[in-house]
Design a protein around this motif. Sequence first.
Motif, PDB file in Angstrom:
ATOM      1  N   TRP A 295     -30.577  43.711  40.258  1.00  0.00           N
ATOM      2  CA  TRP A 295     -30.500  43.745  38.800  1.00  0.00           C
ATOM      3  C   TRP A 295     -31.898  43.873  38.185  1.00  0.00           C
ATOM      4  CZ3 TRP A 295     -27.630  45.025  35.007  1.00  0.00           C
ATOM      5  CH2 TRP A 295     -27.839  44.534  33.720  1.00  0.00           C
ATOM      6  N   THR A 298     -31.508  46.125  32.967  1.00  0.00           N
ATOM      7  CA  THR A 298     -30.804  47.223  32.297  1.00  0.00           C
ATOM      8  C   THR A 298     -29.783  47.899  33.206  1.00  0.00           C
ATOM      9  OG1 THR A 298     -32.565  48.769  32.932  1.00  0.00           O
ATOM     10  CG2 THR A 298     -32.745  47.719  30.762  1.00  0.00           C
ATOM     11  N   GLY A 299     -29.772  47.536  34.470  1.00  0.00           N
ATOM     12  CA  GLY A 299     -28.861  48.134  35.436  1.00  0.00           C
ATOM     13  C   GLY A 299     -29.228  47.676  36.833  1.00  0.00           C
ATOM     14  N   GLN A 315     -30.569  54.030  38.340  1.00  0.00           N
ATOM     15  CA  GLN A 315     -29.555  53.049  37.959  1.00  0.00           C
ATOM     16  C   GLN A 315     -28.259  53.781  37.597  1.00  0.00           C
ATOM     17  OE1 GLN A 315     -31.263  50.592  34.858  1.00  0.00           O
ATOM     18  NE2 GLN A 315     -33.106  50.196  36.064  1.00  0.00           N
ATOM     19  N   LEU A 320     -23.136  49.249  37.196  1.00  0.00           N
ATOM     20  CA  LEU A 320     -23.051  48.337  36.052  1.00  0.00           C
ATOM     21  C   LEU A 320     -21.588  48.024  35.736  1.00  0.00           C
ATOM     22  CD1 LEU A 320     -24.369  46.856  33.614  1.00  0.00           C
ATOM     23  CD2 LEU A 320     -24.085  49.008  32.342  1.00  0.00           C
ATOM     24  N   ARG A 352     -24.046  39.998  29.264  1.00  0.00           N
ATOM     25  CA  ARG A 352     -25.304  40.712  29.429  1.00  0.00           C
ATOM     26  C   ARG A 352     -25.043  42.128  29.953  1.00  0.00           C
ATOM     27  NH1 ARG A 352     -29.549  37.694  33.124  1.00  0.00           N
ATOM     28  NH2 ARG A 352     -28.869  36.015  31.706  1.00  0.00           N
ATOM     29  N   PHE A 353     -24.126  42.237  30.894  1.00  0.00           N
ATOM     30  CA  PHE A 353     -23.782  43.562  31.426  1.00  0.00           C
ATOM     31  C   PHE A 353     -23.128  44.423  30.347  1.00  0.00           C
ATOM     32  CE2 PHE A 353     -23.034  41.255  35.724  1.00  0.00           C
ATOM     33  CZ  PHE A 353     -24.390  41.258  35.988  1.00  0.00           C
ATOM     34  N   CYS A 356     -25.301  46.245  27.951  1.00  0.00           N
ATOM     35  CA  CYS A 356     -26.045  47.405  28.458  1.00  0.00           C
ATOM     36  C   CYS A 356     -25.234  48.694  28.437  1.00  0.00           C
ATOM     37  CB  CYS A 356     -26.517  47.148  29.884  1.00  0.00           C
ATOM     38  SG  CYS A 356     -27.743  45.843  30.066  1.00  0.00           S
ATOM     39  N   THR A 357     -23.936  48.607  28.168  1.00  0.00           N
ATOM     40  CA  THR A 357     -23.096  49.790  28.352  1.00  0.00           C
ATOM     41  C   THR A 357     -23.446  50.913  27.377  1.00  0.00           C
ATOM     42  OG1 THR A 357     -21.372  48.844  26.920  1.00  0.00           O
ATOM     43  CG2 THR A 357     -21.177  48.453  29.298  1.00  0.00           C
ATOM     44  N   SER A 359     -26.219  52.013  26.533  1.00  0.00           N
ATOM     45  CA  SER A 359     -27.335  52.828  27.019  1.00  0.00           C
ATOM     46  C   SER A 359     -26.914  53.761  28.156  1.00  0.00           C
ATOM     47  CB  SER A 359     -28.484  51.925  27.487  1.00  0.00           C
ATOM     48  OG  SER A 359     -28.085  51.117  28.573  1.00  0.00           O
ATOM     49  N   TYR A 360     -25.668  53.663  28.609  1.00  0.00           N
ATOM     50  CA  TYR A 360     -25.161  54.573  29.633  1.00  0.00           C
ATOM     51  C   TYR A 360     -24.181  55.590  29.065  1.00  0.00           C
ATOM     52  CZ  TYR A 360     -27.319  51.816  33.318  1.00  0.00           C
ATOM     53  OH  TYR A 360     -28.242  51.191  34.117  1.00  0.00           O
ATOM     54  N   ARG A 371     -29.232  56.526  35.088  1.00  0.00           N
ATOM     55  CA  ARG A 371     -30.473  56.465  34.314  1.00  0.00           C
ATOM     56  C   ARG A 371     -31.631  56.420  35.303  1.00  0.00           C
ATOM     57  NH1 ARG A 371     -30.400  54.578  29.153  1.00  0.00           N
ATOM     58  NH2 ARG A 371     -32.487  53.749  29.466  1.00  0.00           N
TER      59      ARG A 371
END
Length: 412
Positions: A295, A298-299, A315, A320, A352-353, A356-357, A359-360, A371
Amino acid sequence: MINSPSNANRGRLLATLRVQYPDALAERGFRLLHPVSGDPYTDHRRHLVATCRSIANFAIGAVADGPDWCLDAAEHGLAFLRQAHRTDDGDGYHLVVGKDGEPLNRTRSAYGHAFVLLAFARATAADIDGAEDDLVATHELLEDRFRDGAGMVRSDCAPDWTEQEEYRGQNANMHACEAYLAAYEATGETRYLDRARHIAYTITIALARETDGLLWEHYTDDWDHDFGYNEDEPRHQFRPPGYQPGHHVEWAKFLALLDRYDEGTDAGENDEYVPDGGWYARALELFETAVDNGWTGTGFVYTHEKYGRPIVSDQYGWALAEAIGASAALAERAAEYGDLHTVDHLQELNHRFLACTDSYRGPAGLWYEKRLLANDGGDLIAPDPPGVEPDYHPVSAFYECWRSAHDPQPDD
């Protein structure tokens, strides 16, 4: 339980499917959509894995009581799977076909056939006519054509079913385990659960003893670790060298499900396929190992060496997504055991995960493949056709979040 309301996770699931529907549907089968424009790729090849994952996605939407188009889309995909990918004699499925169903790659892929079983299992759970008959037939096909002397899934074969290389892969077996779990969920038949348990024990317990609990990817046909496999192809899409944190969290999710379902069977402490401490303890160990080694904030790095040094730091979105599903399934198990400290820890990581979604996801709402790190340009990379990822991992993740908080037990 995960703090996010159950209906929020169902909403994420259906929203992900809505981005795919109806643009992913072609006259026959499905098309891969670009994460930037949302337009279909101009490449008209259809990959068996993508076809099956799309069927599974929309069938899951139907199981979650989604709109009628979920069922319609699943049935649309099943017609193409049966008419185009399936061989004329019914003895296997072509790996890649054209838009009109002409075979372009006749490989009998172990990985691909695992997803055939998953597609029919999810369709059975959605009560689609004929799906359970195909589920049974696919199980028998796997037994006859892919099951080796160790009770595991063997490697890819030519159209005459001769093996193409002396190889055994963790990945194909992991997805066979996933498919058998789904078959058990859909039917309640313990023969499928037994297959899942055997594969899980072999990969995550027996073979992992040689690697201090980490999961290696590649083996000889005698199930000896092949530590030099593809060492000169670190960015291989399906078979890279090294340890994959994404597969560790994916296995953590499946072991959490085994722990969940073993409650309703005769499995006990003396069962040969129940590890010391139970599936839950091993699942949590794999999950925490992945977070510690992979981890980044961010991924997850794609691959690393034994003691956590990255090999490839790209990543991938799928890793993720699997961490989202794993943290939800494990939180349900932790709550079942009254392990409230671990519930809080897993909830925190789940949120937290989830954070981040965004950004994908591309402008069209579809997930990029991966990424790159900032020092590698920080670029977002779209999948190359014929793609195999119609947002199947995000759909699976949100489905697991929903059912772990909603009604985790399968119907018997």
